[in-house]
Design an enzyme around this catalytic site. Structure first.
Site, PDB file in Angstrom:
ATOM      1  N   GLY A 218      87.797  65.872  70.313  1.00 41.82           N
ATOM      2  CA  GLY A 218      89.109  65.246  70.223  1.00 41.82           C
ATOM      3  C   GLY A 218      89.005  63.796  69.810  1.00 41.82           C
ATOM      4  N   ASN A 219      90.099  63.073  69.949  1.00 39.53           N
ATOM      5  CA  ASN A 219      90.081  61.650  69.625  1.00 39.53           C
ATOM      6  C   ASN A 219      91.050  60.918  70.536  1.00 39.53           C
ATOM      7  OD1 ASN A 219      92.779  61.479  68.242  1.00 39.53           O
ATOM      8  ND2 ASN A 219      91.783  63.018  66.963  1.00 39.53           N
ATOM      9  N   ARG A 220      91.155  59.609  70.360  1.00 40.93           N
ATOM     10  CA  ARG A 220      91.869  58.786  71.342  1.00 40.93           C
ATOM     11  C   ARG A 220      93.364  58.658  71.085  1.00 40.93           C
ATOM     12  NH1 ARG A 220      87.906  54.603  73.504  1.00 40.93           N
ATOM     13  NH2 ARG A 220      89.750  53.288  73.607  1.00 40.93           N
ATOM     14  N   SER A 221      93.910  59.396  70.141  1.00 44.25           N
ATOM     15  CA  SER A 221      95.340  59.255  69.853  1.00 44.25           C
ATOM     16  C   SER A 221      96.186  59.716  71.045  1.00 44.25           C
ATOM     17  CB  SER A 221      95.695  60.090  68.619  1.00 44.25           C
ATOM     18  OG  SER A 221      97.090  60.119  68.467  1.00 44.25           O
TER      19      SER A 221
END
Ligand code: CTP
Length: 410
Positions: A218-221
């Site tokens: 995933g990512n930090r959005s």
């Protein structure tokens, strides 16, 4: 730097809203609604039925709003024909809570108190927010009144299901103030907003690409920019489909929400909504790669000290693959060479423009309330926006969008 340094958004600045309150234990929520509407920039006039005034005294509203508060129809001290003036100047009227009795009067055109008379004197969009016991709500008479109101274009907001004042559980709870404020903004947008009648798809959040049933890439959005974009398009009257990996906040009343997890799911959901859509605002952080295979069982730790390899395959470029006449706006979160890196993506993904931001700054980018974006277009144009609340950054993006040659004006 914190969000405090960018002024709070005022989506209802300069608007006049009439709030009608009828008798229900949930009338206390109308106080919070009045405050929210005023915080959003509106001037709120309040009308109370005699029963509402038993639950919440007019004084509470008088201390809170900058508009007028009408209570007793026969009050000699009140301005003459106060309800007529309130109805006439309202740009939207919301009756919250709307009791079964008040709904019946509104459906029949009866004007016997300041709430029903203000509604009769108004040509503005009307929103009713029913609140009552679930058995009352399900009565054929109440449903017929709601149907009659809907058929005349009245927006019925709620009720929600849950615990009721009687202790029972069922349909009949007044919506929360944030949702009711969203309903008012939606109604005003659909009546006079610069994007009314247009369909906008907004994507939000970071995609989650499964490794196994419990882990993902995933990512930090956080989805905040996408939620602000959905809200701002809704407030401008657009029909909004929000394709999101994150749960949206409560105030997104009127927005069609489609939950997805992965880039491929996001692509499929956009494909369903895009025929006939006018714009795609691609704020989601789409993972460029996904695990080649998602394990069906939770992966176990390998032998001690042994490295584990995760094979990744490329995801489709979602925005680049969307075809049709809709206008596409991209986002670029960069940590270096902001302008050059973002500029290169405009032609590659056939965007009308791209909103670029440097996510290495503390006050812009992931999980904060503010953003400092630069709008770049194919012709080399560079428009630097100041530090803005994400809602106001979204508003600036739409101001630009509705000026694009390909935008169908209302
Ligand atoms: N995007 C997309 N599908 C992808 C990757 C990105 O639709 N697989 C969209 C994003 O939603 C965003 C724009 O493309 O609107 C730019 O995203 P970004 O990640 O900056 O672009 P990439 O093409 O992935 O370039 P980079 O090599 O910088 O990651």
């Amino acid at each position: 730097m914190t969000a405090g340094e960018a002024p709070a958004p005022r989506p209802l600045a300069g608007r006049r809203v009439a709030l009608g309150v009828s008798g229900s234990i949930s009338a206390y929520k109308a106080v919070e609604l009045a405050r929210r509407l005023e915080d959003a920039g509106a001037i709120v006039d309040v009308a109370l039925t005699p029963s509402a005034a038993r639950f919440i005294p007019a004084l509470t509203f008088r201390s809170l709003v900058h508009g007028e508060v009408a209570e007793d129809l026969w009050d000699a001290a009140a301005p003459a024909e106060q309800h007529v003036a309130m109805g006439r100047r309202a740009e939207a009227m919301i009756v919250a809570p709307a009791s079964a009795t008040t709904l019946a009067k509104l459906a029949q055109g009866i004007g016997d108190n300041t709430v029903t008379l203000t509604a009769l004197a108004s040509a503005a969009p009307l929103i009713v927010a029913p609140a009552m016991d679930h058995v009352m709500y399900n009565q054929a008479a109440v449903q017929a009144n709601l149907d009659a109101l809907k058929a005349r274009g009245v927006l019925v907001a709620g009720p929600a299901a849950g615990r009721l004042a009687s202790g029972a559980r069922g349909l009949g709870r007044l919506l929360e103030p944030a949702e009711l404020a969203g309903a008012v903004r939606s109604a005003i947008g659909r009546a006079v907003g610069p994007m009314r009648g247009r369909h906008v798809i907004v994507t939000a959040g970071g995609t989650r690409e499964p490794i196994d049933p419990v882990r993902f890439v995933g990512n930090r959005s956080s989805g905040k920019m996408g939620f602000a974009l959905a809200e701002a398009a809704r407030d401008r009257g657009a029909v909004v489909t929000l394709v999101t990996t994150q749960a949206p906040p409560a105030g997104l009343f009127g927005v069609v929400v489609r939950r997805v997890e992965t880039a491929v799911e996001m692509q499929a959901e956009i494909a369903k909504s895009s025929p006939g859509a006018d714009a795609l605002i691609m704020a989601a952080a789409v993972a460029d790669y996904r695990p080649a295979e998602a394990a069906e069982e939770k992966l176990k730790k390998s032998a001690e000290g042994e490295a584990r390899m995760l094979e990744l395959v490329e995801n489709p470029d979602v925005v680049a693959g969307v075809e049709g006449s809709l206008l596409k706006v991209g986002f670029a979160a960069e940590t270096s060479d902001l302008i050059a890196n973002a500029q290169a993506k405009i032609a590659k993904k056939s965007l009308v423009f791209i909103a670029a931001n440097d996510v290495s700054q503390e006050d812009a980018g992931f999980a904060v309330e503010t953003n400092r974006i630069v709008l770049l277009d194919a012709a080399g144009g560079v428009e630097r926006l100041p530090l803005l609340h994400k809602y106001d950054a979204a508003a600036a993006i739409y101001e630009r969008l509705v000026g694009e040659p390909g935008w169908r004006a209302v």
